[in-house]
Design an enzyme around this catalytic site. Structure first.
Site, PDB file in Angstrom:
ATOM      1  CG  ASN A   1      26.916  -3.106 -93.800  1.00  0.00           C
ATOM      2  OD1 ASN A   1      26.867  -4.341 -93.783  1.00  0.00           O
ATOM      3  ND2 ASN A   1      27.205  -2.788 -94.781  1.00  0.00           N
TER       4      ASN A   1
ATOM      5  CD  GLU B   1      28.242 -10.852-102.644  1.00  0.00           C
ATOM      6  OE1 GLU B   1      28.835  -9.661-102.586  1.00  0.00           O
ATOM      7  OE2 GLU B   1      27.546 -11.278-103.258  1.00  0.00           O
TER       8      GLU B   1
ATOM      9  CB  CYS C   1      29.960  -3.594 -98.785  1.00  0.00           C
ATOM     10  SG  CYS C   1      28.448  -3.739 -99.555  1.00  0.00           S
TER      11      CYS C   1
ATOM     12  CD  GLU D   1      25.069 -13.248-100.828  1.00  0.00           C
ATOM     13  OE1 GLU D   1      24.747 -11.862-100.536  1.00  0.00           O
ATOM     14  OE2 GLU D   1      25.142 -14.048-100.290  1.00  0.00           O
TER      15      GLU D   1
HETATM   16  P1  NAD Z   1      33.469  -8.565 -90.491  1.00  0.00           P
HETATM   17  O1  NAD Z   1      34.509  -9.199 -91.566  1.00  0.00           O
HETATM   18  O2  NAD Z   1      34.498  -8.038 -89.383  1.00  0.00           O
HETATM   19  O3  NAD Z   1      32.554  -9.664 -89.841  1.00  0.00           O
HETATM   20  C1  NAD Z   1      31.490 -10.026 -90.716  1.00  0.00           C
HETATM   21  C2  NAD Z   1      31.006 -11.312 -90.066  1.00  0.00           C
HETATM   22  O4  NAD Z   1      32.057 -12.336 -89.818  1.00  0.00           O
HETATM   23  C3  NAD Z   1      30.434 -11.306 -88.360  1.00  0.00           C
HETATM   24  O5  NAD Z   1      29.276 -11.940 -88.171  1.00  0.00           O
HETATM   25  C4  NAD Z   1      31.610 -11.612 -87.795  1.00  0.00           C
HETATM   26  O6  NAD Z   1      31.189 -12.224 -86.413  1.00  0.00           O
HETATM   27  C5  NAD Z   1      32.148 -12.732 -88.527  1.00  0.00           C
HETATM   28  N1  NAD Z   1      33.579 -13.231 -88.263  1.00  0.00           N
HETATM   29  C6  NAD Z   1      34.664 -12.312 -87.821  1.00  0.00           C
HETATM   30  N2  NAD Z   1      35.607 -13.302 -88.029  1.00  0.00           N
HETATM   31  C7  NAD Z   1      35.622 -14.326 -88.183  1.00  0.00           C
HETATM   32  C8  NAD Z   1      36.106 -15.550 -88.565  1.00  0.00           C
HETATM   33  N3  NAD Z   1      37.380 -15.724 -88.154  1.00  0.00           N
HETATM   34  N4  NAD Z   1      35.215 -16.801 -89.204  1.00  0.00           N
HETATM   35  C9  NAD Z   1      34.258 -16.809 -89.218  1.00  0.00           C
HETATM   36  N5  NAD Z   1      33.467 -15.492 -89.050  1.00  0.00           N
HETATM   37  C10 NAD Z   1      33.992 -14.635 -88.556  1.00  0.00           C
HETATM   38  O7  NAD Z   1      32.813  -7.416 -91.091  1.00  0.00           O
HETATM   39  P2  NAD Z   1      31.846  -6.277 -90.365  1.00  0.00           P
HETATM   40  O8  NAD Z   1      32.727  -5.384 -89.694  1.00  0.00           O
HETATM   41  O9  NAD Z   1      30.755  -7.014 -89.599  1.00  0.00           O
HETATM   42  O10 NAD Z   1      31.246  -5.569 -91.637  1.00  0.00           O
HETATM   43  C11 NAD Z   1      31.674  -4.830 -92.529  1.00  0.00           C
HETATM   44  C12 NAD Z   1      32.454  -5.314 -93.711  1.00  0.00           C
HETATM   45  O11 NAD Z   1      31.534  -5.785 -94.333  1.00  0.00           O
HETATM   46  C13 NAD Z   1      33.020  -4.284 -94.466  1.00  0.00           C
HETATM   47  O12 NAD Z   1      34.169  -4.439 -95.005  1.00  0.00           O
HETATM   48  C14 NAD Z   1      31.835  -4.496 -95.855  1.00  0.00           C
HETATM   49  O13 NAD Z   1      32.485  -3.811 -96.860  1.00  0.00           O
HETATM   50  C15 NAD Z   1      31.640  -5.541 -95.688  1.00  0.00           C
HETATM   51  N6  NAD Z   1      30.334  -5.867 -96.384  1.00  0.00           N
HETATM   52  C16 NAD Z   1      30.306  -6.283 -97.660  1.00  0.00           C
HETATM   53  C17 NAD Z   1      29.036  -6.551 -98.604  1.00  0.00           C
HETATM   54  C18 NAD Z   1      28.919  -7.173 -99.741  1.00  0.00           C
HETATM   55  O14 NAD Z   1      27.936  -7.406-100.381  1.00  0.00           O
HETATM   56  N7  NAD Z   1      30.209  -7.119-100.651  1.00  0.00           N
HETATM   57  C19 NAD Z   1      27.931  -6.107 -97.814  1.00  0.00           C
HETATM   58  C20 NAD Z   1      27.943  -5.491 -96.635  1.00  0.00           C
HETATM   59  C21 NAD Z   1      29.238  -5.416 -95.903  1.00  0.00           C
END
Ligand code: NAD
Length: 492
Positions: free
Chosen positions: A156, A254, A288, A466
């Site tokens: 995102n 995060e 997020c 962070e």
């Molecule tokens: P996601 O959890 O599907 O993926 C995030 C990352 O993790 C990607 O690079 C993905 O390839 C990797 N990943 C997926 N499965 C994995 C595994 N089993 N082991 C290791 N890596 C793995 O999230 P998304 O759809 O890319 O992003 C959206 C999510 O991120 C939302 O839930 C959002 O709230 C969260 N987010 C949090 C913050 C924060 O700072 N708290 C900021 C931005 C987004």
């Protein structure tokens, strides 16, 4: 920049672009059109291991980790300057890959520049301390980098979140391996090249594109991984914690959110409406910390929603690169279908769609992943759209009569990333801020953060933080050294 980018992207390992070891590639789509945008290499387990090996060697053999930190300060400042010079190209690439309006991508790149500057300023200030202890002894502590740190980023805010996580680790003298989201790796790959040009030694910053379950898990499970910083969904966050547990490595998570915006009757409704729109429609709600639940005092609900409607109707949907566009597509068709699924379910459950609720009808928006700005009222507080993160431009509205009810509604979630309060009354503002179960709170502001301020969540929104002055310290170990200054038995 033309609609498609001709030069394919490789992985970035050891200071150079390399193909995946098995030659695998994928074509990425432009989310505004679903037409091919670029081709990138996709790594596997072997590439993950190779990146760790290269990083580990660079950590041991280069001068990055040693000295007084001034090498890191200079390199990170140079990197900030180079990125600033190329900000327009990076912003355009981010928009083409991810979909958000150009104005937002420019803001993201600016945030990355400021983060690099801030962390550059801290790189030569990572200090130990001396501690008075009994007897003829001298005690001091030193901060040592962890070694190789792994960073896993979502789609995102592709570059912003990757750098937010990597910059403090680099400032502290670590070598990093980044796995960007598979959908949006392009700016991180360009950035790695820029880091090389800025003088970051080869092997200190590596990027491996790949599937999360395969490459992500291989990176974390490897004995060379000294810590993992993950930004993504809470479900995957739990998996990351499991993978990190056997070796007890430091883990920063995060994660997701379901953040409330509480509007009291004395609020400036005009400003609140604009901020609520920013909090849920910016980046098409793919944030997020999106303010996805409006908790509004019953007496001001109707006028506030009218003002919000006016702001939302002023948004211009379209491809992020087009002039005047203020809301782009969702990142993928899957994400669009998921968001629309939440809205249909709410509608079937008896909620009222006050605004939007579907795909826009304009012919030029049919090919892309567009969803209208949507506001849903009369929602059952137990409905899935209230409990789960939608990650789209969909606001759920609850009304309250008394402040205690507002707090109860706001805190009634497993998440705790962010909350905002709208009131002119100081006692209400501070009192409610204290009682909100959230890692970040704003008063009379939309979601807001700076490289100087900590970013992190309570409850299932995360572990650790962070940004801020202490961020590099997370990527260090503290060693305590006691020196006996006498030759005989130390005095008590
Ligand atoms: P996601 O959890 O599907 O993926 C995030 C990352 O993790 C990607 O690079 C993905 O390839 C990797 N990943 C997926 N499965 C994995 C595994 N089993 N082991 C290791 N890596 C793995 O999230 P998304 O759809 O890319 O992003 C959206 C999510 O991120 C939302 O839930 C959002 O709230 C969260 N987010 C949090 C913050 C924060 O700072 N708290 C900021 C931005 C987004």
């Amino acid at each position: 920049m033309s609609a498609a980018i001709d030069t394919p992207f490789g992985l970035f390992i050891g200071g150079q672009e390399v193909p995946a070891s098995d030659g695998q590639k994928v074509t990425l789509l432009n989310p505004a059109t679903n037409k091919p945008l670029a081709v990138t290499s996709v790594g596997g387990v072997d590439d993950a291991r190779h990146a760790l090996e290269v990083a580990e060697r660079a950590f041991r053999e280069s001068s990055w980790a040693g000295g007084d930190g001034s090498q890191r300060t200079k390199a990170l400042f140079r990197l900030a300057r180079l990125l600033e010079e190329q900000a327009a190209a990076f912003a355009e690439l981010e928009t083409l890959n991810m979909g958000k309006p150009l104005r937002e991508s420019k803001g993201d790149i600016d945030f990355v520049v400021r983060t690099l500057e801030y962390m550059a300023g801290l790189a030569d200030k990572i200090e130990g301390e001396t501690i008075p202890i009994p007897g003829a002894r001298f005690d001091y502590t030193v901060r040592e980098p962890l070694g190789v740190t792994v960073h896993i980023a979502p789609w995102n805010y592709p570059l912003l979140l990757a750098v937010r996580s990597m910059a403090p680790a680099l400032a502290a003298g670590n070598a990093v391996v980044l796995k960007p989201a598979s959908l949006t790796p392009l700016t991180a790959l360009r950035f790695a090249r820029l880091a090389h040009d800025a003088g970051v030694p080869d092997g200190i910053l590596n990027v491996v594109v790949g599937n999360g379950r395969e490459v992500g898990e291989a990176l974390i499970s490897d004995g060379r991984c000294g810590s993992v910083s993950f930004t993504g969904s809470s479900d995957v966050g739990r998996r990351i914690a499991e993978l990190a547990a056997p070796r007890l490595i430091p883990t920063i998570l995060e994660l997701g959110g379901k953040s409330p915006v509480i509007v009291f009757p004395d609020a400036d409704l005009e400003r609140a409406a604009r901020a609520i729109a920013t909090g849920i429609f910016q980046n098409s709600g793919q944030m997020c910390w999106a303010g996805s639940r409006l908790v509004v005092e019953a007496g001001v609900e109707a006028p506030l929603l009218e003002k919000l409607k006016a702001v939302a109707q002023g948004l211009k949907l379209g491809a992020g690169v087009e002039a005047g566009v203020t809301m782009g597509p969702l990142v993928s068709k899957d994400q669009m279908d998921r968001v629309l699924g939440f809205v249909s379910e709410a509608r079937e459950g008896g909620a009222r769609i006050f605004l939007g609720g579907g795909r826009p009808t304009a012919p030029e928006l049919q090919a892309g992943n567009f969803v209208e700005p949507t506001v849903v009222t009369d929602v059952d507080p137990e409905a899935r759209m209230v409990r789960e993160e939608i990650f789209g431009p969909v606001l759920a509205v609850h009304r309250f009569e008394a402040a205690e009810e507002a707090l109860r509604l706001a805190n009634r979630t497993r998440y705790g990333l962010f909350a905002s309060i709208w009131t002119r009354d100081l006692a209400t503002a501070h009192g409610v801020a204290r009682q909100l179960e959230a890692g970040m709170v704003t008063v009379n502001e939309p979601p807001m953060t700076f490289p100087q301020t900590p970013f992190g969540g309570y409850k299932e929104s995360g572990v650790g933080f962070e940004q801020g002055r202490d961020a590099p310290l997370v990527y260090t170990r503290r060693k305590n050294v006691i020196v006996n200054l006498g030759t005989g038995k130390p005095k008590k």
